[in-house]
Design a protein around this motif. Structure first.
Motif, PDB file in Angstrom:
ATOM      1  N   UNK A 264      55.848  63.373  31.633  1.00 36.15           N
ATOM      2  CA  UNK A 264      55.851  64.830  31.681  1.00 36.15           C
ATOM      3  C   UNK A 264      56.952  65.497  30.851  1.00 36.15           C
TER       4      UNK A 264
ATOM      5  N   UNK B  76      45.183  59.768  31.463  1.00 32.42           N
ATOM      6  CA  UNK B  76      45.855  60.988  31.898  1.00 32.42           C
ATOM      7  C   UNK B  76      47.218  60.774  32.521  1.00 32.42           C
TER       8      UNK B  76
ATOM      9  N   UNK C  19      56.370  65.343  27.079  1.00 34.59           N
ATOM     10  CA  UNK C  19      55.144  66.115  26.848  1.00 34.59           C
ATOM     11  C   UNK C  19      55.463  67.608  26.784  1.00 34.59           C
TER      12      UNK C  19
ATOM     13  N   UNK D 231      60.256  72.545  32.802  1.00 35.77           N
ATOM     14  CA  UNK D 231      59.930  71.116  32.834  1.00 35.77           C
ATOM     15  C   UNK D 231      60.540  70.379  31.649  1.00 35.77           C
TER      16      UNK D 231
ATOM     17  N   UNK E  19      45.967  73.519  22.636  1.00 36.73           N
ATOM     18  CA  UNK E  19      46.386  72.244  23.211  1.00 36.73           C
ATOM     19  C   UNK E  19      47.613  72.449  24.101  1.00 36.73           C
ATOM     20  N   UNK E  20      48.534  73.273  23.639  1.00 35.22           N
ATOM     21  CA  UNK E  20      49.733  73.525  24.440  1.00 35.22           C
ATOM     22  C   UNK E  20      49.371  74.291  25.714  1.00 35.22           C
TER      23      UNK E  20
ATOM     24  N   UNK F  75      50.065  65.946  19.780  1.00 34.81           N
ATOM     25  CA  UNK F  75      50.407  66.303  21.167  1.00 34.81           C
ATOM     26  C   UNK F  75      49.531  65.570  22.177  1.00 34.81           C
ATOM     27  N   UNK F  76      48.258  65.381  21.832  1.00 33.44           N
ATOM     28  CA  UNK F  76      47.369  64.742  22.803  1.00 33.44           C
ATOM     29  C   UNK F  76      47.764  63.281  23.029  1.00 33.44           C
TER      30      UNK F  76
ATOM     31  N   UNK G  80      49.593  62.613  26.147  1.00 34.12           N
ATOM     32  CA  UNK G  80      48.861  62.598  27.415  1.00 34.12           C
ATOM     33  C   UNK G  80      48.584  61.177  27.861  1.00 34.12           C
TER      34      UNK G  80
ATOM     35  N   UNK H 185      56.671  75.523  31.894  1.00 31.96           N
ATOM     36  CA  UNK H 185      56.673  74.603  30.763  1.00 31.96           C
ATOM     37  C   UNK H 185      58.101  74.419  30.253  1.00 31.96           C
TER      38      UNK H 185
ATOM     39  N   UNK I  87      48.335  71.874  32.804  1.00 31.84           N
ATOM     40  CA  UNK I  87      48.331  70.577  33.489  1.00 31.84           C
ATOM     41  C   UNK I  87      49.617  70.396  34.260  1.00 31.84           C
TER      42      UNK I  87
ATOM     43  N   UNK J 241      61.823  65.106  37.823  1.00 31.70           N
ATOM     44  CA  UNK J 241      60.378  65.274  37.703  1.00 31.70           C
ATOM     45  C   UNK J 241      59.628  64.436  38.725  1.00 31.70           C
TER      46      UNK J 241
ATOM     47  N   UNK K  87      49.150  77.320  20.584  1.00 32.16           N
ATOM     48  CA  UNK K  87      48.055  76.385  20.309  1.00 32.16           C
ATOM     49  C   UNK K  87      47.306  76.099  21.604  1.00 32.16           C
TER      50      UNK K  87
ATOM     51  N   UNK L 258      55.485  70.132  23.467  1.00 32.86           N
ATOM     52  CA  UNK L 258      54.647  71.332  23.502  1.00 32.86           C
ATOM     53  C   UNK L 258      55.452  72.571  23.138  1.00 32.86           C
TER      54      UNK L 258
ATOM     55  N   UNK M  84      48.880  69.612  16.739  1.00 31.01           N
ATOM     56  CA  UNK M  84      47.935  69.713  17.860  1.00 31.01           C
ATOM     57  C   UNK M  84      47.416  68.345  18.273  1.00 31.01           C
TER      58      UNK M  84
ATOM     59  N   UNK N  77      55.921  72.601  19.440  1.00 31.08           N
ATOM     60  CA  UNK N  77      54.707  72.905  18.681  1.00 31.08           C
ATOM     61  C   UNK N  77      54.403  74.394  18.698  1.00 31.08           C
ATOM     62  N   UNK N  78      54.893  75.104  19.710  1.00 29.12           N
ATOM     63  CA  UNK N  78      54.586  76.530  19.843  1.00 29.12           C
ATOM     64  C   UNK N  78      55.550  77.404  19.047  1.00 29.12           C
TER      65      UNK N  78
END
Lengths: 289, 319
Positions: free
Chosen positions: A253, A249, A256, A44, B143-144, A241-242, A245, A41, B150, A52, B141, A260, A238, A263-264
């Motif tokens: 990348x 789908x 994204x 990337x 989602x992450x 973030x979607x 996507x 992650x 993915x 990518x 999270x 992520x 959360x 967010x963490x």
């Protein structure tokens, strides 16, 4: 005692070395399984679009840059979402812990009745599929015009955090020596005084741990936020973030991954600061149960 | 007769029953004085309003034809939703998928976590690293976690395909999350990844509660690793194992976010967990009553399975 039939020292040593190697091998596999998606992650998130798209992805970015992070902020209202998450998580944590303290005290000190009902409710509350709660909540909040509102989400999170806050706090409270409270009672302090001036100060580290845990839970939550928040300016991290996507789908990348990682970060910082106490607190309940 | 004999522990006065209480103690145990009520109230009110209330309302909705955004009033339709569900093959597919997912994830989580906890209980050099890393999936999270995997599973840019093709284990790239036969196993792996560390930490703490003297005494008596595990460690660890496995199972049955992000239930519904199905039914198609009925079926199944699983524990050490 080990008798005459015990193996020779050389054999014992060989066995011990083999056992040790096996243990380190198992530990190694575990570390790889755990760390490898995380590193991917991170890697990337620093790769260029060109890289990518290449057919043979490389482990490390060839030309690491912050471009994806910049692009992520441009693509979605990340800063605003982070602010929403912060407000929601902090308020929910504060309110749920504040309401949990007296109840946890009652549960810890009156094991017989309040303790039993509390414990059963904590377990039962874990059991119900959220769908059975979210539909009525959705209808009720809609009638109160609290759909798509941060206040509605906070209220839901407060209650959702309560069982675990109670669980952790009652563990911490049980660790406070009863003799101190009895001494306060002899000195003429009432129950609330005792709770406020004797138990709470000793509870401070536990309170902080519970607060942080509630914060992280609310920061990370997805399902309720997905159902209750509709407009992008109200959504939390959360949910935002979607959006990365994309439809069908097909995702960009790099951004994204970058979003992520961002967010963490807050949850990771809290966990790093607190890990020892947190584990202790969570287990105070679980192990004794 | 053998039945009654094996239940000797459950008989009042048997091992593990508390000593009889005096009348005064019993009175205190049953009634709560006003002070205690006062302490419980701040938590009780929000719980009743936002948790117990909606729950009962949700159960009631399962017996109505409630739909979103319609003008005619909602009617009570009795068991119609439940009897419709009986013939809804899509629901039963998702039900089977959900059980497969929950059983596999819970079992694998437990097996791996137990092995790891036993390992980390030893004095190994990299123990701190493993313990610290164990907290990371827990703090992320969901989602992450889904997005991260993915990226790992990505058919072209993913590291998994690249590693497997380079080592010759795979001849051509697989689109793991879009492949009919690989999608469910692939999401199960993610579920295990996400939950195993937490289980490990709980089991590790349980292990530290196993009296060290007991283990040493067994060692001195010449008991081997396996004997020591079965006679000393396992019995002491069992209460922890029962609680964490039961909780993990419930969490896994109810999981949503991880798979929602990974596959949205696809390909062809192969990973459509019951929660995803009910969510779609309620918030995409607006069938509130029908979705609530699905929730009700899930509760019933969880309750039955847990009763079977926990009956022994509850009678042994009544909370």
């Amino acid at each position: 005692m080990t008798g005459a039939s015990s193996p020779t020292p050389a054999k014992v040593r060989a066995l011990r070395i083999a056992g040790g190697t096996g243990q380190y091998l198992a530990l190694g596999c575990y570390l790889v399984f755990l760390a490898f998606p995380l590193l991917w992650l991170l890697s990337t998130s620093f790769k260029s679009t060109r890289e990518l798209g290449s057919l043979h992805p490389s482990w490390l970015p060839e030309d690491p840059s912050w471009d994806n992070y910049r692009a992520a902020f441009e693509a979605q209202p990340l800063l605003h979402a982070a602010l929403n998450s912060l407000v929601v998580a902090a308020t929910a944590a504060l309110v749920s812990v504040a309401t949990a303290v007296p109840a946890a005290y009652a549960m810890a000190r009156h094991r017989s009745w309040a303790g039993r009902v509390g414990t059963v409710w904590i377990l039962v509350s874990q059991m119900f599929p959220f769908i059975l709660v979210i539909i009525p909540l959705f209808l009720v909040l809609k009638n109160l015009h609290l759909i798509d509102s941060i206040a509605g989400l906070i209220a839901v999170y407060v209650v959702w955090n309560l069982p675990f806050s109670l669980w952790m706090l009652q563990g911490y409270i049980k660790a406070v020596p009863r003799s101190l409270e009895e001494a306060a009672a002899v000195d003429g302090a009432g129950r609330l005084r005792t709770l406020g001036s004797v138990v709470l100060p000793l509870l401070a580290p536990g309170l902080v741990a519970t607060l942080m845990f509630s914060f992280v839970t609310a920061w990370n939550e997805f399902f309720f936020a997905l159902v209750l928040l509709k407009s992008p300016e109200n959504q939390t991290m959360s949910v935002i973030l979607t959006h990365f996507l994309g439809t069908e789908g097909v995702a960009d990348l790099g951004p994204l991954a970058a979003a992520s990682v961002l967010a963490t970060l807050p949850s990771l910082v809290f966990f790093a600061l607190l890990q020892r106490r947190l584990v202790g607190g969570m287990l105070a309940g679980a192990v004794k149960a | 007769m053998s039945l009654t004999a094996s239940r000797a522990d459950d008989v009042p006065g048997g091992r593990g029953t508390p000593p009889p209480r005096t009348a005064a103690q019993r009175r205190r145990a049953l009634g709560l004085d006003r002070g205690t009520w006062f302490l419980l109230l701040p938590a009780l009110i929000p719980v009743l309003v936002l948790s117990v209330g909606p729950l009962l309302y949700g159960v009631a909705l399962a017996f109505t034809d409630a739909q979103s955004g319609r003008t005619t009033p909602t009617r009570f339709i009795g068991l119609a939703n439940l009897s419709d569900l009986r013939f809804d093959s899509l629901f039963w597919d998702s039900f089977t998928i959900g059980l497969t997912w929950a059983v596999c994830v819970t079992a694998l989580q437990f097996a791996l976590a137990l092995g790891l906890a036993l390992l980390l209980d030893q004095n190994l050099r990299l123990r701190w690293l493993a313990r610290t890393l164990a907290l990371v999936p827990w703090a992320m999270p969901e989602v992450v976690v889904g997005i991260m995997w993915r990226l790992v599973y990505h058919s072209d840019a993913g590291i998994l395909n690249d590693t497997l093709t380079r080592t010759g284990l795979l001849h051509e790239n697989v689109d793991w999350l879009a492949d009919l036969s690989y999608a469910l196993p692939a999401v199960i792996v993610v579920g295990v990844w996400a939950g195993m560390p937490q289980t490990t930490v709980v089991l590790l703490a349980g292990l530290q509660n196993v009296p060290r003297e007991l283990r040493e005494a067994a060692h001195l008596d010449g008991a081997g690793i396996w004997r020591r595990f079965t006679t000393v460690t396992w019995p002491a660890l069992r209460p922890v194992v029962v609680s964490i496995t039961a909780l993990n199972f419930i969490w896994n049955v109810n999981s949503f976010g991880l798979v929602y992000v990974l596959t949205q239930g696809g390909p062809g519904g192969q990973t459509r967990l019951p929660m995803l199905f009910a969510y779609e039914e309620a918030f995409t198609y607006g069938q509130f009553g029908y979705a609530a009925a699905m929730g009700l079926v899930m509760v019933a199944v969880i309750a039955v399975l847990l009763t079977l699983f926990l009956r022994k524990k509850l009678t042994e050490d009544a909370v």
